[in-house]
Write a protein that holds these residues in place. Structure first.
Motif, PDB file in Angstrom:
ATOM      1  N   THR A  24       0.850  -1.185   0.000  1.00  0.00           N
ATOM      2  CA  THR A  24       0.000   0.000   0.000  1.00  0.00           C
ATOM      3  C   THR A  24       0.889   1.239   0.000  1.00  0.00           C
ATOM      4  OG1 THR A  24      -0.072   0.114   2.409  1.00  0.00           O
ATOM      5  CG2 THR A  24      -1.779  -1.216   1.315  1.00  0.00           C
ATOM      6  N   ARG A  25       0.299   2.384  -0.280  1.00  0.00           N
ATOM      7  CA  ARG A  25       1.073   3.627  -0.282  1.00  0.00           C
ATOM      8  C   ARG A  25       1.662   3.929   1.092  1.00  0.00           C
ATOM      9  NH1 ARG A  25      -2.386   4.873  -4.585  1.00  0.00           N
ATOM     10  NH2 ARG A  25      -1.405   6.176  -6.220  1.00  0.00           N
ATOM     11  N   ALA A  26       0.872   3.754   2.131  1.00  0.00           N
ATOM     12  CA  ALA A  26       1.351   4.083   3.479  1.00  0.00           C
ATOM     13  C   ALA A  26       2.489   3.157   3.897  1.00  0.00           C
ATOM     14  CB  ALA A  26       0.199   3.997   4.480  1.00  0.00           C
ATOM     15  N   TYR A  27       2.373   1.892   3.566  1.00  0.00           N
ATOM     16  CA  TYR A  27       3.411   0.910   3.889  1.00  0.00           C
ATOM     17  C   TYR A  27       4.697   1.255   3.144  1.00  0.00           C
ATOM     18  CZ  TYR A  27       5.333  -3.867   4.550  1.00  0.00           C
ATOM     19  OH  TYR A  27       6.107  -4.969   4.885  1.00  0.00           O
ATOM     20  N   ARG A  28       4.575   1.588   1.853  1.00  0.00           N
ATOM     21  CA  ARG A  28       5.755   1.945   1.064  1.00  0.00           C
ATOM     22  C   ARG A  28       6.387   3.239   1.579  1.00  0.00           C
ATOM     23  NH1 ARG A  28       9.799  -0.359  -1.583  1.00  0.00           N
ATOM     24  NH2 ARG A  28      10.857   1.153  -2.886  1.00  0.00           N
ATOM     25  N   ARG A  29       5.544   4.185   1.954  1.00  0.00           N
ATOM     26  CA  ARG A  29       6.071   5.460   2.456  1.00  0.00           C
ATOM     27  C   ARG A  29       6.929   5.222   3.693  1.00  0.00           C
ATOM     28  NH1 ARG A  29       5.036  10.609   1.573  1.00  0.00           N
ATOM     29  NH2 ARG A  29       3.340  10.044   0.146  1.00  0.00           N
ATOM     30  N   TRP A  30       6.477   4.363   4.596  1.00  0.00           N
ATOM     31  CA  TRP A  30       7.261   4.093   5.793  1.00  0.00           C
ATOM     32  C   TRP A  30       8.613   3.484   5.424  1.00  0.00           C
ATOM     33  CZ3 TRP A  30       9.940   0.370   8.250  1.00  0.00           C
ATOM     34  CH2 TRP A  30      10.277   0.610   9.580  1.00  0.00           C
ATOM     35  N   CYS A  60       6.656 -13.585   9.670  1.00  0.00           N
ATOM     36  CA  CYS A  60       7.216 -12.312  10.150  1.00  0.00           C
ATOM     37  C   CYS A  60       6.666 -11.119   9.383  1.00  0.00           C
ATOM     38  CB  CYS A  60       8.740 -12.316   9.995  1.00  0.00           C
ATOM     39  SG  CYS A  60       9.619 -13.492  11.030  1.00  0.00           S
ATOM     40  N   VAL A  61       6.439 -11.320   8.076  1.00  0.00           N
ATOM     41  CA  VAL A  61       5.984 -10.221   7.224  1.00  0.00           C
ATOM     42  C   VAL A  61       4.674  -9.641   7.754  1.00  0.00           C
ATOM     43  CG1 VAL A  61       5.197  -9.618   4.894  1.00  0.00           C
ATOM     44  CG2 VAL A  61       7.143 -11.167   5.198  1.00  0.00           C
ATOM     45  N   PHE A  62       3.805 -10.488   8.268  1.00  0.00           N
ATOM     46  CA  PHE A  62       2.501 -10.027   8.748  1.00  0.00           C
ATOM     47  C   PHE A  62       2.579  -9.435  10.152  1.00  0.00           C
ATOM     48  CE2 PHE A  62       1.598 -14.103   6.357  1.00  0.00           C
ATOM     49  CZ  PHE A  62       1.418 -13.468   5.143  1.00  0.00           C
ATOM     50  N   GLN A  98      -2.485  -2.628   5.167  1.00  0.00           N
ATOM     51  CA  GLN A  98      -1.669  -3.494   4.318  1.00  0.00           C
ATOM     52  C   GLN A  98      -2.191  -4.929   4.320  1.00  0.00           C
ATOM     53  OE1 GLN A  98       1.433  -2.951   2.227  1.00  0.00           O
ATOM     54  NE2 GLN A  98       0.239  -4.746   1.651  1.00  0.00           N
ATOM     55  N   LEU A  99      -2.540  -5.442   5.476  1.00  0.00           N
ATOM     56  CA  LEU A  99      -3.014  -6.828   5.551  1.00  0.00           C
ATOM     57  C   LEU A  99      -4.381  -6.999   4.890  1.00  0.00           C
ATOM     58  CD1 LEU A  99      -1.898  -8.053   9.082  1.00  0.00           C
ATOM     59  CD2 LEU A  99      -0.754  -8.286   6.890  1.00  0.00           C
ATOM     60  N   ARG A 100      -5.245  -6.019   5.047  1.00  0.00           N
ATOM     61  CA  ARG A 100      -6.537  -6.107   4.357  1.00  0.00           C
ATOM     62  C   ARG A 100      -6.343  -6.095   2.841  1.00  0.00           C
ATOM     63  NH1 ARG A 100     -10.161  -2.057   8.259  1.00  0.00           N
ATOM     64  NH2 ARG A 100     -10.798  -3.682   9.747  1.00  0.00           N
ATOM     65  N   HIS A 101      -5.367  -5.311   2.396  1.00  0.00           N
ATOM     66  CA  HIS A 101      -5.058  -5.290   0.962  1.00  0.00           C
ATOM     67  C   HIS A 101      -4.527  -6.650   0.511  1.00  0.00           C
ATOM     68  CE1 HIS A 101      -3.849  -3.825  -2.955  1.00  0.00           C
ATOM     69  NE2 HIS A 101      -2.606  -4.201  -2.721  1.00  0.00           N
ATOM     70  N   LEU A 102      -3.658  -7.256   1.302  1.00  0.00           N
ATOM     71  CA  LEU A 102      -3.122  -8.575   0.956  1.00  0.00           C
ATOM     72  C   LEU A 102      -4.235  -9.618   0.868  1.00  0.00           C
ATOM     73  CD1 LEU A 102       0.154  -8.938   3.085  1.00  0.00           C
ATOM     74  CD2 LEU A 102      -0.037  -8.663   0.606  1.00  0.00           C
ATOM     75  N   ILE A 135      -4.636 -11.849  12.028  1.00  0.00           N
ATOM     76  CA  ILE A 135      -3.628 -10.881  12.475  1.00  0.00           C
ATOM     77  C   ILE A 135      -4.144  -9.456  12.268  1.00  0.00           C
ATOM     78  CG2 ILE A 135      -1.275 -10.026  12.112  1.00  0.00           C
ATOM     79  CD1 ILE A 135      -0.521 -12.868  11.246  1.00  0.00           C
ATOM     80  N   ALA A 136      -4.849  -9.228  11.150  1.00  0.00           N
ATOM     81  CA  ALA A 136      -5.414  -7.904  10.892  1.00  0.00           C
ATOM     82  C   ALA A 136      -6.418  -7.516  11.966  1.00  0.00           C
ATOM     83  CB  ALA A 136      -6.075  -7.885   9.516  1.00  0.00           C
ATOM     84  N   ASP A 137      -7.226  -8.467  12.417  1.00  0.00           N
ATOM     85  CA  ASP A 137      -8.183  -8.189  13.488  1.00  0.00           C
ATOM     86  C   ASP A 137      -7.462  -7.742  14.760  1.00  0.00           C
ATOM     87  OD1 ASP A 137     -10.299  -8.828  11.865  1.00  0.00           O
ATOM     88  OD2 ASP A 137     -10.509 -10.887  12.608  1.00  0.00           O
ATOM     89  N   GLY A 138      -6.284  -8.341  15.003  1.00  0.00           N
ATOM     90  CA  GLY A 138      -5.498  -7.932  16.163  1.00  0.00           C
ATOM     91  C   GLY A 138      -5.000  -6.508  16.033  1.00  0.00           C
ATOM     92  N   TYR A 139      -4.562  -6.149  14.837  1.00  0.00           N
ATOM     93  CA  TYR A 139      -4.124  -4.766  14.609  1.00  0.00           C
ATOM     94  C   TYR A 139      -5.301  -3.803  14.747  1.00  0.00           C
ATOM     95  CZ  TYR A 139       0.418  -6.337  12.830  1.00  0.00           C
ATOM     96  OH  TYR A 139       1.666  -6.871  12.703  1.00  0.00           O
ATOM     97  N   ASP A 140      -6.478  -4.239  14.312  1.00  0.00           N
ATOM     98  CA  ASP A 140      -7.664  -3.377  14.401  1.00  0.00           C
ATOM     99  C   ASP A 140      -8.012  -3.117  15.858  1.00  0.00           C
ATOM    100  OD1 ASP A 140      -9.773  -1.871  13.452  1.00  0.00           O
ATOM    101  OD2 ASP A 140     -11.122  -3.585  13.269  1.00  0.00           O
ATOM    102  N   SER A 141      -7.892  -4.162  16.677  1.00  0.00           N
ATOM    103  CA  SER A 141      -8.177  -4.003  18.109  1.00  0.00           C
ATOM    104  C   SER A 141      -7.167  -3.067  18.766  1.00  0.00           C
ATOM    105  CB  SER A 141      -8.139  -5.371  18.806  1.00  0.00           C
ATOM    106  OG  SER A 141      -9.132  -6.236  18.268  1.00  0.00           O
ATOM    107  N   THR A 142      -5.896  -3.221  18.394  1.00  0.00           N
ATOM    108  CA  THR A 142      -4.858  -2.352  18.943  1.00  0.00           C
ATOM    109  C   THR A 142      -5.094  -0.895  18.549  1.00  0.00           C
ATOM    110  OG1 THR A 142      -3.243  -4.162  18.829  1.00  0.00           O
ATOM    111  CG2 THR A 142      -2.373  -1.927  19.000  1.00  0.00           C
TER     112      THR A 142
END
Length: 301
Positions: free
Chosen positions: A131-137, A179-181, A194-198, A290-297
């Motif tokens: 994603t753009r945000a992931y690449r920007r980082w 590790c990537v996720f 990024q994970l939702r896009h994947l 894993i995405a659900d975990g990031y959403d909760s965080t």
């Protein structure tokens, strides 16, 4: 070319073929314009050795109405070909800020010409899926001295590459360490997007994304590190395709490997890595969990 890498010559051939097609000129017309046979133009475009002088290249670029940037790009490739002649190996290390031809990105050229790409990554999402945000980082972390406009340019280049995923006949296989996720590049919000896009891209018919989970045990990818196998279609029906190659990326440059035996070794490693990977369906479920975990965080912050 008796020895050394064929990569610059192959890149030059693809570029000249693109320019001729854009100018709507035939190989015969191109040859007549610079006093070279039609077959000579064909050999040039196939990345094979052909006797065409620098002056003739300039005339041919003029015949194609190429602008100054394109001329600099092509003449830079000619310089790379000459520089590569002294290298007897089939390995070529190319720094990203190459002083020979800084206007030409070989990996993007290879990617645009590929019919199939297989990518194994230990830590980062492949560029075609970022994603753009992931690449920007990634860009900002890799070089904090870049200006905002330079960062924006890097991000847009990667965003433009995504058109490759919808190209007819192209397939993309991705094997990703768990590790990537789980590496939180840019924080939970960036990783969630990024994970939702994947998970979305993984459902495309020409894309396969499979995870190698932590509990898969010891596998060859832990030693090999991240790499990409790039394969090409035949230039003409019935012809042999361009030789495949391996690309491995470091912090300051990329290693392109054309040696047949080494490419074959990497192919064998990919076959073994596939036996450790989860199914595509299980991988999507893992990504979504894993995405659900990031959403909760993210909600807690």
């Amino acid at each position: 070319m008796a020895g050394g890498t064929t990569l610059p010559r192959r890149a030059l051939g693809r570029r000249m073929r693109e320019l001729r097609a854009a100018a709507q000129k035939s190989q015969l017309a191109a040859g007549l314009a610079i006093d070279v046979s039609k077959q000579g133009i064909g050999r040039l475009e196939e990345g094979r050795p052909v006797r065409i002088s620098r002056v003739q290249f300039r005339e041919l670029l003029g015949f194609y109405d190429a602008d100054e940037d394109v001329k600099a790009e092509v003449l830079g490739l000619l310089q790379e070909i000459r520089a590569a002649r002294g290298d007897d190996s089939n390995f070529w290390w190319r720094p990203f800020a190459d002083v020979i031809n800084p206007n030409f990105n070989h990996f993007i050229s290879l990617e645009s010409a590929a019919s199939r790409i297989t990518s194994y990554r230990l830590t980062l999402v492949p560029g075609l899926l970022q994603t753009r945000a992931y690449r920007r980082w990634i860009v900002e972390a890799s070089d904090p001295t870049l200006s905002r406009s330079e960062v924006d340019h890097h991000v847009e280049v990667v965003a433009g590459r995504k058109r490759k995923l919808s190209e007819p006949g192209f397939s993309f296989e991705v094997l990703l360490s768990e590790c990537v996720f789980r590496h939180q590049l840019g924080g939970p919000e960036v990783m969630l997007e990024q994970l939702r896009h994947l998970a979305e891209v993984a459902r495309l018919p020409n894309v396969s994304i499979r995870a190698i989970p932590f509990d898969a045990g010891t596998h060859p990818g832990l030693v090999l590190g991240s790499f990409v196998l790039v394969e090409f279609p035949p230039l003409h029906p019935g012809r042999i395709p361009e030789a495949p190659l391996i690309f491995t990326e470091g912090f300051t440059g990329g290693l392109f490997v054309e040696n047949d035996d080494v490419v074959s070794t990497y192919r064998s490693s990919l076959d073994e890595l596939r036996t450790f990977a989860s199914s595509a369906e299980d991988t999507i479920r893992l990504i979504e969990t894993i995405a659900d975990g990031y959403d909760s965080t993210r909600r807690m912050v």
